[in-house]
Write an enzyme that holds these catalytic residues in place. Structure first.
Site, PDB file in Angstrom:
ATOM      1  N   PHE A   8      -4.657  -3.520   7.882  1.00  0.00           N
ATOM      2  CA  PHE A   8      -3.277  -3.260   7.485  1.00  0.00           C
ATOM      3  C   PHE A   8      -2.519  -4.542   7.164  1.00  0.00           C
ATOM      4  CE2 PHE A   8      -4.308   0.544   9.886  1.00  0.00           C
ATOM      5  CZ  PHE A   8      -3.609   1.550   9.240  1.00  0.00           C
ATOM      6  N   ASP A   9      -1.649  -4.442   6.170  1.00  0.00           N
ATOM      7  CA  ASP A   9      -0.585  -5.412   5.948  1.00  0.00           C
ATOM      8  C   ASP A   9       0.520  -5.074   6.954  1.00  0.00           C
ATOM      9  OD1 ASP A   9       1.046  -7.343   4.628  1.00  0.00           O
ATOM     10  OD2 ASP A   9       1.995  -5.725   3.498  1.00  0.00           O
TER      11      ASP A   9
END
Length: 222
Positions: A8-9
């Site tokens: 994930f960002d």
């Protein structure tokens, strides 16, 4: 190929933290710079971590600028107290299904840790790669995560909201789910780059990945 890991960002993907970042930049940099900065001027410096952004804007006062930025980032975090609706549930589902979870963000390590602690999601991420003051380094960050998790690019999925995320993932060969659920994200900038998938709500992404994982599980058991 079975999905074994999801990376994930943070900003605009896990939570609506971009307005918080901009507010902290203004409060920390404008007094030292002696003038007002527009949102666009600040966003134009993004790429490196906050330390790199501050170095660009006030090179002679970088140390004080970073110190002030982290102070204001933490003090203003009450304006962004929680993750996007559904993210906490999504992370728990993925973890319960045995996926490896990691984060690769362009943010600096200190602000990233502040946010993860604020959101109470620290335990979900096995590996954390943050930004560099010298410039964008997500490609290296994603490669390091794949190596540390011992998974292949095509066994993983990156979830991010920026056009650059799509370009980086294509360079590496990792599928990307473009996150277009933040108010700060312009889906019209993402679509022409042809992400593998694009989702406009966390709910839609959660339902999609759960369906994929259940299909994989059924195929394995048959």
């Amino acid at each position: 190929m079975k999905i074994k890991a999801v990376i994930f960002d943070l900003d605009g993907t896990i939570a609506d933290t971009l307005p918080l970042c901009i507010a902290a930049f203004k409060k920390s940099i404008e007094p030292l710079l002696g003038k007002k900065l527009s949102d666009e001027e600040i966003i134009a410096t993004f790429g490196p971590s906050e330390e790199g952004t501050i170095r660009k804007l006030i090179p002679l006062q970088q140390e004080q600028g970073v110190k002030d930025y982290l102070y204001h980032y933490e003090s203003l975090h009450g304006n962004c107290p929680v993750v996007f609706p559904g993210i906490q549930e999504l992370l728990k589902i993925l973890q319960d299904k045995g996926l490896k979870l990691a984060m690769v963000t362009g943010k600096g390590i200190h602000s990233t840790r502040l946010s993860l602690k604020q959101f109470d999601i620290v335990p979900y991420f096995e590996v954390l790669e943050t930004g560099s003051p010298d410039g964008p380094n997500k490609v290296d960050g994603i490669r390091k995560v794949l190596e540390r998790l011992n998974v292949k690019a095509n066994e993983s999925l990156y979830v991010g909201d920026a056009p650059s995320d799509i370009r980086y993932c294509k360079e590496i060969g990792i599928p990307i789910a473009a996150a277009a659920w933040a108010g700060t994200t312009n889906a019209d900038e993402l679509i022409p780059l042809q992400p593998d998938h694009i989702f406009y709500t966390v709910k839609d992404f959660k339902e999609w990945i759960v369906r994929i994982l259940n299909m994989e599980q059924n195929e394995t058991s048959n």
